[in-house]
Design a protein around this motif. Structure first.
Motif, PDB file in Angstrom:
ATOM      1  N   TRP A 136       1.747   9.081 -12.123  1.00 13.76           N
ATOM      2  CA  TRP A 136       1.272   7.815 -11.252  1.00 13.76           C
ATOM      3  C   TRP A 136       0.323   8.329 -10.092  1.00 13.76           C
ATOM      4  N   GLY A 137       1.028   9.468  -9.289  1.00 14.54           N
ATOM      5  CA  GLY A 137       0.310  10.066  -8.352  1.00 14.54           C
ATOM      6  C   GLY A 137      -1.119  10.449  -8.722  1.00 14.54           C
ATOM      7  N   LEU A 138      -1.484  11.108  -9.811  1.00 18.71           N
ATOM      8  CA  LEU A 138      -2.663  11.698 -10.278  1.00 18.71           C
ATOM      9  C   LEU A 138      -3.468  10.705 -10.800  1.00 18.71           C
ATOM     10  N   LEU A 139      -3.027   9.557 -11.366  1.00 21.24           N
ATOM     11  CA  LEU A 139      -3.828   8.471 -11.996  1.00 21.24           C
ATOM     12  C   LEU A 139      -4.368   7.335 -10.768  1.00 21.24           C
ATOM     13  N   LEU A 140      -3.418   7.299  -9.896  1.00 19.55           N
ATOM     14  CA  LEU A 140      -3.761   6.184  -8.789  1.00 19.55           C
ATOM     15  C   LEU A 140      -5.208   6.397  -8.227  1.00 19.55           C
ATOM     16  N   PRO A 141      -5.711   7.322  -7.809  1.00 22.26           N
ATOM     17  CA  PRO A 141      -6.968   7.256  -7.110  1.00 22.26           C
ATOM     18  C   PRO A 141      -8.091   6.898  -7.955  1.00 22.26           C
ATOM     19  N   PHE A 142      -8.022   7.096  -9.263  1.00 19.36           N
ATOM     20  CA  PHE A 142      -9.222   6.400  -9.864  1.00 19.36           C
ATOM     21  C   PHE A 142      -8.793   4.912 -10.037  1.00 19.36           C
ATOM     22  N   THR A 143      -7.676   4.834 -10.293  1.00 22.18           N
ATOM     23  CA  THR A 143      -7.151   3.243 -10.484  1.00 22.18           C
ATOM     24  C   THR A 143      -7.640   2.437  -9.545  1.00 22.18           C
ATOM     25  N   ILE A 144      -7.179   2.834  -8.257  1.00 25.24           N
ATOM     26  CA  ILE A 144      -7.444   2.072  -7.034  1.00 25.24           C
ATOM     27  C   ILE A 144      -8.896   1.850  -6.829  1.00 25.24           C
TER      28      ILE A 144
ATOM     29  N   VAL B 111       0.808  -1.269   0.029  1.00 25.35           N
ATOM     30  CA  VAL B 111      -0.036   0.133  -0.126  1.00 25.35           C
ATOM     31  C   VAL B 111       0.783   1.376   0.052  1.00 25.35           C
ATOM     32  N   LEU B 112       1.968   1.103   0.736  1.00 27.61           N
ATOM     33  CA  LEU B 112       2.745   2.540   0.944  1.00 27.61           C
ATOM     34  C   LEU B 112       3.161   3.227  -0.367  1.00 27.61           C
ATOM     35  N   PRO B 113       3.723   2.310  -1.488  1.00 31.25           N
ATOM     36  CA  PRO B 113       4.213   3.233  -2.711  1.00 31.25           C
ATOM     37  C   PRO B 113       3.044   4.099  -3.340  1.00 31.25           C
ATOM     38  N   SER B 114       1.931   3.510  -3.395  1.00 31.10           N
ATOM     39  CA  SER B 114       0.586   4.273  -3.678  1.00 31.10           C
ATOM     40  C   SER B 114       0.570   5.294  -3.003  1.00 31.10           C
ATOM     41  N   PHE B 115       0.355   5.078  -1.692  1.00 28.21           N
ATOM     42  CA  PHE B 115      -0.150   6.029  -0.468  1.00 28.21           C
ATOM     43  C   PHE B 115       0.893   7.227  -0.802  1.00 28.21           C
ATOM     44  N   ILE B 116       2.131   7.202  -0.783  1.00 23.25           N
ATOM     45  CA  ILE B 116       3.088   7.975  -1.000  1.00 23.25           C
ATOM     46  C   ILE B 116       2.954   8.923  -2.038  1.00 23.25           C
ATOM     47  N   LEU B 117       2.722   8.223  -3.249  1.00 23.14           N
ATOM     48  CA  LEU B 117       2.548   8.933  -4.802  1.00 23.14           C
ATOM     49  C   LEU B 117       1.445   9.721  -4.557  1.00 23.14           C
ATOM     50  N   ILE B 118       0.129   9.273  -3.898  1.00 20.28           N
ATOM     51  CA  ILE B 118      -0.846  10.280  -3.931  1.00 20.28           C
ATOM     52  C   ILE B 118      -0.812  11.369  -3.013  1.00 20.28           C
ATOM     53  N   PHE B 119      -0.289  10.919  -1.865  1.00 20.53           N
ATOM     54  CA  PHE B 119      -0.036  12.100  -0.927  1.00 20.53           C
ATOM     55  C   PHE B 119       0.765  13.075  -1.410  1.00 20.53           C
ATOM     56  N   PHE B 120       1.789  13.045  -2.071  1.00 17.47           N
ATOM     57  CA  PHE B 120       2.601  14.070  -2.596  1.00 17.47           C
ATOM     58  C   PHE B 120       2.040  14.514  -4.035  1.00 17.47           C
ATOM     59  N   SER B 121       1.172  13.962  -4.624  1.00 16.45           N
ATOM     60  CA  SER B 121       0.782  14.496  -5.677  1.00 16.45           C
ATOM     61  C   SER B 121      -0.452  15.339  -5.662  1.00 16.45           C
ATOM     62  N   THR B 122      -1.355  14.997  -4.646  1.00 18.27           N
ATOM     63  CA  THR B 122      -2.754  15.674  -4.637  1.00 18.27           C
ATOM     64  C   THR B 122      -2.862  16.186  -3.178  1.00 18.27           C
TER      65      THR B 122
ATOM     66  N   PHE C 189      -7.583   3.743   2.519  1.00 15.58           N
ATOM     67  CA  PHE C 189      -8.352   3.819   1.248  1.00 15.58           C
ATOM     68  C   PHE C 189      -9.117   4.847   0.998  1.00 15.58           C
ATOM     69  N   VAL C 190      -9.741   5.576   2.112  1.00 10.07           N
ATOM     70  CA  VAL C 190     -10.423   6.857   1.947  1.00 10.07           C
ATOM     71  C   VAL C 190      -9.328   8.054   1.390  1.00 10.07           C
ATOM     72  N   LEU C 191      -8.388   8.089   2.233  1.00 11.15           N
ATOM     73  CA  LEU C 191      -7.410   8.899   1.670  1.00 11.15           C
ATOM     74  C   LEU C 191      -6.851   8.838   0.377  1.00 11.15           C
ATOM     75  N   CYS C 192      -6.827   7.400  -0.036  1.00  4.86           N
ATOM     76  CA  CYS C 192      -6.299   7.146  -1.609  1.00  4.86           C
ATOM     77  C   CYS C 192      -7.375   7.686  -2.522  1.00  4.86           C
ATOM     78  N   ILE C 193      -8.600   7.427  -2.344  1.00  2.00           N
ATOM     79  CA  ILE C 193      -9.512   7.852  -3.362  1.00  2.00           C
ATOM     80  C   ILE C 193     -10.356   9.280  -2.959  1.00  2.00           C
TER      81      ILE C 193
END
Lengths: 306, 277
Positions: B146-154, A30-41, B107-111
């Motif tokens: 990657w960061g911008l696409l991941l929420p919808f992908t997840i 989980v952490l790789p995705s979380f870090i990426l999302i954390f810093f990009s949005t 999960f909530v934070l990711c989406i």
């Protein structure tokens, strides 16, 4: 957030071996995705809130000025009002036109006509173009092409400022958007129509319903989930509009075709007022959020009925 | 019955006429890309050019630095798609299967970014990209995507992991298969249909994106994507219509070819994405 992670790490140390392995595994996944999302949005969004309270040119250090950005924004920004009016007008016309015409097209191409597969491909084709390139193509058609059509036909329709008249330019932008995206909505509606079982429409026919009745009483209610999805897509499409007006009219004349994203873009990257642009983007976020939540709530209440 | 058949013919004729009207702009753009500029200003709507002037294409090819722009767009698209699939499927799987509070919060934070419009983050995103030295570089933009696409992908994967039967995983575990190998060999292959959807939706989004490359890698022609190159090209040669048309056609050709070849999958992907979205 860091605190939560630290607590979690300490917790891991006191776990049994099996549990620890499961936790490490969880983090690896989980952490790789979380870090990426954390810093990009999430980080940009939160720092946006801070920047909105500052005067900042994007280069020097921001200076804190409290709420004056927001005061200026609500009391003294004619261009923002123009952009906002355009965005709302655009939202309304795009949501209605893409959905009504997309559904109409889907109904037409869901009949048993022989060329339906070719036609579906043809109507879907412009969706593959980038909005920017489509708009640049049309910018020539609206100017050079229409000019010559007027010379040939002398129909005054072609001799209007389709890109320069404030009352027409926004319609041109909407037209190109519709031309590009209608195929996408058609595809979703066709998928929705094919999900409706034949038995329902057949039995409506047996019961003596004509085609108009069967459309409004049987097909449309069954299509409700598809319609709500398409409404959502068309709404977020219109609220995020940027490419087409950027390339077709440059947002002009004045700010009459500058959507809110483009307004924010101009404020930050052309006028170099990053702080003020952050304030704008924050207000726009709230507006979009209200729209989305409203839509979500409406959708849910509809789904309960169905 | 006869009446029905006649209606069908009328519908067919209407649909074909409508379609011709619909595609006429594309037709004239292609025709005009083969004319000389003088011919266009004289007659935009003549059916056929006097001769085929492919020199427009040759000229536009070198002036918009087509090969480089194509490679940049290609790397950007492939890199972003692969990354979003790998990270997205991994985390969606674990987030779906782990029933702890932390997992739910994550999960909530990711989406949650799905509710944030891009325009509300783009200003600060350029600053964050600068901290990490990701700005003005194509691989850097891949990481940002990657960061911008991941929420919808997840979000898409998460809905699909639920459909993978747990018994399969349990059986693998009993056979001594570890958590990582279970994912790679058992779960990920089961997610193939949604992976196809994710690839298509994300890939098309990146290939045609304009705003993100504009603010991230728009500064230098070395890092231009096809779309950026076409836009800059129009900026410099706006009065040379023929040259611009050729540039537009060339810009659109790769994605159009992909489109026509993959059409069936794209249509399925969009329909599937809409149902899950």
């Amino acid at each position: 957030m860091q605190l939560a992670l630290a607590v979690f790490m300490i917790g891991v140390l006191f776990m049994s071996k099996r549990k620890r392995r499961a936790s490490v595994e969880f983090l690896v996944f989980v952490l790789p995705s979380f870090i990426l999302i954390f810093f990009s949005t999430l980080v940009p969004f939160l720092s946006n809130i801070y920047y909105s309270l500052t005067e900042w040119d994007g280069v020097n250090t921001p200076t804190f000025i409290g709420l004056s950005n927001f005061i200026e924004l609500f009391t003294d920004d004619k261009r923002l009002i123009d952009s906002f009016i355009f965005t709302i007008k655009y939202l309304i016309i795009m949501v209605i036109s893409t959905n009504v015409l997309g559904l109409a097209l889907a109904l037409l191409l869901n009949t048993k006509i022989r060329s339906r597969n070719v036609l579906r491909t043809a109507f879907f084709l412009p969706y593959g173009l980038s909005g920017l390139v489509a708009a640049m193509m049309f910018s020539f058609i609206f100017t050079v092409g229409f000019n010559q059509l007027y010379k040939i036909t002398e129909i005054s329709f072609f001799n209007q400022g389709w890109l320069s008249d404030p009352s027409l330019a926004w319609l041109s932008v909407a037209f190109v958007d519709l031309w590009k995206n209608i195929g996408y909505f058609m595809i979703i509606y066709i998928a929705g129509l094919q999900g409706i079982s034949r038995e329902l429409t057949e039995s409506a026919k047996v019961d003596g319903a004509n085609s108009v009745q069967s459309f409004f009483k049987v097909v449309l209610p069954m299509l409700m989930p598809t319609i709500t999805i398409c409404l959502f897509f068309s709404m977020s499409n219109a609220l995020n509009t940027f490419d087409i007006s950027y390339a077709l009219t440059g947002g002009g004349p004045g700010y009459t075709t500058t959507g809110m994203p483009q307004n924010i873009y101009k404020e930050a990257f052309s006028n170099m007022r990053y702080g003020y642009a952050s304030a704008k983007s924050l207000v726009y976020f709230v507006v979009v959020l209200i729209f989305s939540l409203f839509q979500l709530k409406y959708t849910q209440s509809k789904e309960v009925e169905a | 019955m006869k009446n029905n058949k006649r209606n069908l013919v009328v519908a067919e004729v209407c649909a074909i006429l409508l379609c011709i009207l619909f595609l006429i702009p594309l037709f004239f753009v292609i025709m005009n890309s083969l004319k000389t500029n003088g011919e266009i200003t004289g007659d935009f709507f003549s059916w056929l050019p006097s001769g085929t002037h492919f020199e427009n294409y040759i000229d536009a090819w070198s002036r918009m630095k087509y090969p480089r722009a194509f490679m940049n767009t290609f790397i950007l698209t492939i890199g972003s798609v692969i990354g979003s699939v790998v990270f997205g499927s991994m985390s969606a799987y674990k987030l779906c299967r782990t029933k702890t509070l932390l997992s739910r919060v994550m999960f909530v934070l990711c989406i949650s970014p799905l509710l944030i419009t891009f325009s509300s983050v783009m200003i600060s995103l350029t600053k964050v990209a600068k901290w990490f030295h990701l700005i003005n570089s194509v691989p850097g933009l891949v990481v940002i995507y990657w960061g911008l696409l991941l929420p919808f992908t997840i979000f898409l994967y998460h809905g699909n992991v639920k459909t993978v039967p747990r018994e399969l995983e349990d059986a693998a575990k009993i056979d001594g298969c570890g958590g990582y190998r279970t994912f790679v060999y058992i779960v990920f292959p089961m997610l193939k249909p949604i992976t196809a959807t994710v690839c298509i939706l994300n890939g098309m989004k990146i290939w045609n994106d304009f705003l993100t490359p504009l603010i991230m890698i728009g500064a230098s022609t070395k890092t231009h994507t096809l779309i950026l190159a076409a836009e800059r090209f129009k900026g410099s040669f706006a009065s040379n219509y023929a040259l611009c048309m050729a540039a537009f056609v060339m810009t659109s050709l790769p994605i159009m070819a992909f489109y026509l070849i993959m059409q069936k999958h794209i249509v399925e992907g969009i329909a599937a994405g809409a149902v899950k979205g």
